[in-house]
Design an enzyme around this catalytic site. Structure first.
Site, mmCIF file in Angstrom:
data_model
loop_
_atom_site.group_PDB
_atom_site.id
_atom_site.type_symbol
_atom_site.label_atom_id
_atom_site.label_comp_id
_atom_site.label_asym_id
_atom_site.label_seq_id
_atom_site.Cartn_x
_atom_site.Cartn_y
_atom_site.Cartn_z
ATOM 1 N N ASP A 214 0.852 -1.322 -0.069
ATOM 2 C CA ASP A 214 -0.013 0.076 -0.034
ATOM 3 C C ASP A 214 0.933 1.320 0.004
ATOM 4 O O ASP A 214 2.004 1.369 0.712
ATOM 5 C CB ASP A 214 -0.981 -0.146 1.338
ATOM 6 N N GLU A 275 1.668 -0.375 -5.009
ATOM 7 C CA GLU A 275 0.764 0.992 -5.356
ATOM 8 C C GLU A 275 1.530 2.012 -5.766
ATOM 9 O O GLU A 275 2.291 2.728 -4.525
ATOM 10 C CB GLU A 275 -0.130 1.188 -4.508
#
Ligand code: GLC
Length: 531
Positions: A214, A275
């Site tokens: 993330d 990401e």
């Protein structure tokens, strides 16, 4: 050290299995609910593995299911090495991994290294310990400006709206690039990296096949935390030019990825995807150097309008960014942070027709594909009533931005009325619209014209047909509003028509079309595969 093989069978290790894999993102809250509380869970996923195998995907990405007060639906992690009771427990996780592997599905999980929950033991200790303590040094605490310290330490905004700083009772401020319940960790503190390594090994030992990192362009913060240039074009989650924005994509982040890679390399056949909301191709490429991430998400297709030129530019950037890097490109049309593509492309029948065509484009490309749960059913975003909205963006924007709940509504499985087999509860965490009766898995499974059948067919061809071989593309000349490319190795041709009228088809035999064809013409809002 305990290895996953002590716990459950592993699937054969063809080490770089991810290089052309189709991943399926499971938004855990919204996929399937086994315990009847209206929220999806790990046993729910396990109960639907047969469906995922039938769909024809290779691997799953599970969004965070760790202990969390759920201020950002699990992206605020209070204990990264435990399962939140809302989603199950560690035994449920072990069952899921074992059964997924038995279904030939790999399992990758989210990892949230940029921040923790404010309920994490470390942050609670930092609040208690006070300014200058070693406990505070695990986060980013600073004194404020102004004569009484009441001015935030710098002008950084939070991605969810408002300032990125919150003041604590003793007068100091802490940094949170997202919600105040998500304090940013201090990656200059070696304890932080050591703890992440522990988390990686914890899940690798339990048999996970990889991680989705993330905010992989976050973590490192620049020395002195300089102000953001007000000219920086900002937006929540939107890919912007980082050169004016010191919050993300700082060079120090690569040290973190090298650490992650070293740990993963101890476990053959496991991978990590980041990401990476970084626009510049050269800066993007740094994340997928041989000693960093195996894959990088780029959001070019998400950001492209339904327009052949725009899509082609997105494809060329995505390919160009990883050219010569020994890492495949990745392709994504939707995820849990963006408006679903059926809706982005206009919604209704037209949106669905265009979505089909873009699915053919995506699945024709070399590399890795990430599907988002429900796109195979053609789900649109849902216009939720205001009372139902839960995304922190809604609150923090002073109710001016509705946030991301519209793309997170629980999946419809069967039956004619909500909750459509998602749950035994009458009320689900976000309400489903009655109109989804026509979009359930049950209603689509046997219908050869359904979106679901179309996905199954396309995925099957992508996996089995030799035309999909090779990493390079060549572009054909095409009428305005259209493009056609050919996979150089296998010879597959993919043509897309985003213009207002029909155009002649390139030569070849139709393998699959996204909608009805008109003789040897490719109708508008349609794509086709030819061999
Ligand atoms: C990522 C996630 C998003 C989350 C944010 C903060 O962008 O995809 O859902 O809110 O990070 O963790």
């Amino acid at each position: 050290m305990r290895r996953s093989s002590d716990l459950q069978p592993e699937i054969a290790d063809d080490s770089a299995w991810w290089r052309d894999a189709v991943f399926y993102q499971v938004y855990v809250r919204s996929f399937a609910d086994a315990n009847g509380d209206g929220v999806g869970d790990l046993d729910g996923i396990r109960s639907r593995l047969g469906y995922l195998e039938l769909l024809g995907v290779d691997a799953l990405w599970l969004t965070p299911f760790f202990s969390s007060p759920m201020a950002d639906h699990g992206y605020d992690v209070a204990d990264p090495r435990d399962v939140d009771p809302l989603f199950g427990d560690l035994a449920a996780f072990d069952r899921l991994i074992a059964e997924a592997h038995a279904h030939n599905l790999r399992v990758t999980i989210d990892l949230v290294p940029n921040h923790t929950s404010d309920r994490h033991a470390w942050f609670q200790a930092a609040l208690r310990a006070g300014p200058g303590s070693v406990e505070r040094d695990r986060y980013i605490f600073r004194d404020g400006g102004g004569y009484d310290g009441s001015v935030p330490p710098n002008n950084w905004p939070s991605q969810f709206g408002g300032s990125a700083w919150t003041r604590v009772p003793d007068g100091q401020w802490y940094l949170h690039l997202f919600a105040p319940e998500q304090p940013d960790l201090n990656w200059d503190n070696p304890e932080v990296a050591a703890d992440l390594a522990r988390t990686l090994r914890f899940w690798l030992d339990r048999g996970v096949d990889g991680f989705r990192i993330d905010v992989a362009h976050g973590m490192a913060k620049p020395y002195g935390l300089p102000n953001l240039d007000p000219r920086a074009e900002l937006g929540s989650g939107v890919m912007h030019d980082n050169s004016l924005d010191p919050r993300f994509d700082n060079d120090g982040v690569h040290e973190v990825h090298r650490m992650i890679r070293k740990v993963i390399d101890e476990y053959p056949g496991r991978m990590a995807v980041g990401e990476i909301w970084v626009k510049d191709d050269e800066r993007f490429a740094r994340y997928v150097r041989p000693d960093e991430l195996h894959l990088g998400f780029n959001f070019r297709l998400v950001e492209a309008p339904f327009d052949a030129d725009g899509v082609r530019v997105a494809i060329e950037h995505s390919l160009g960014a990883v050219r010569g890097m020994d890492t495949p490109p990745t392709w994504t049309l939707s995820n849990h942070d963006v408006t679903r593509h059926v809706t982005r492309y206009g919604g209704g029948g037209l949106g669905a027709q265009r979505a089909r065509s873009m699915t053919l484009v995506e699945l024709a490309l070399p590399g890795v594909v990430y599907l988002y749960n429900g796109e195979e059913l053609g789900l649109p975003d849902v216009e939720l009533p205001e009372w139902a909205l839960q995304d922190p963006i809604w609150l923090r924007s002073g109710h001016t931005q509705r946030g991301r709940d519209g793309c997170r509504v629980p999946l419809p499985w069967e039956g004619d009325t909500p909750p459509f087999g998602f749950s035994e509860a009458v009320t689900t965490w976000l309400p489903q619209p009655n109109e989804w009766a026509g979009l359930t898995v049950e209603s689509q499974l046997e219908d050869p014209r359904s979106m679901l059948s179309f996905y199954r067919h396309a995925l099957e061809l992508r996996k089995s047909h030799g035309a999909f071989n090779g990493d390079e593309l060549e572009w054909y000349g095409a009428p305005a509003g259209c493009f056609a490319f050919r996979r150089k190795g296998g010879g597959l041709i993919c043509a897309l028509n985003t213009s207002g009228g029909p155009v002649p088809l390139p030569p070849g035999e139709v393998l699959l079309a996204s909608g009805p064809m008109a003789g040897n013409q490719l109708p508008p809002d349609t794509a086709v595969w030819l061999v």
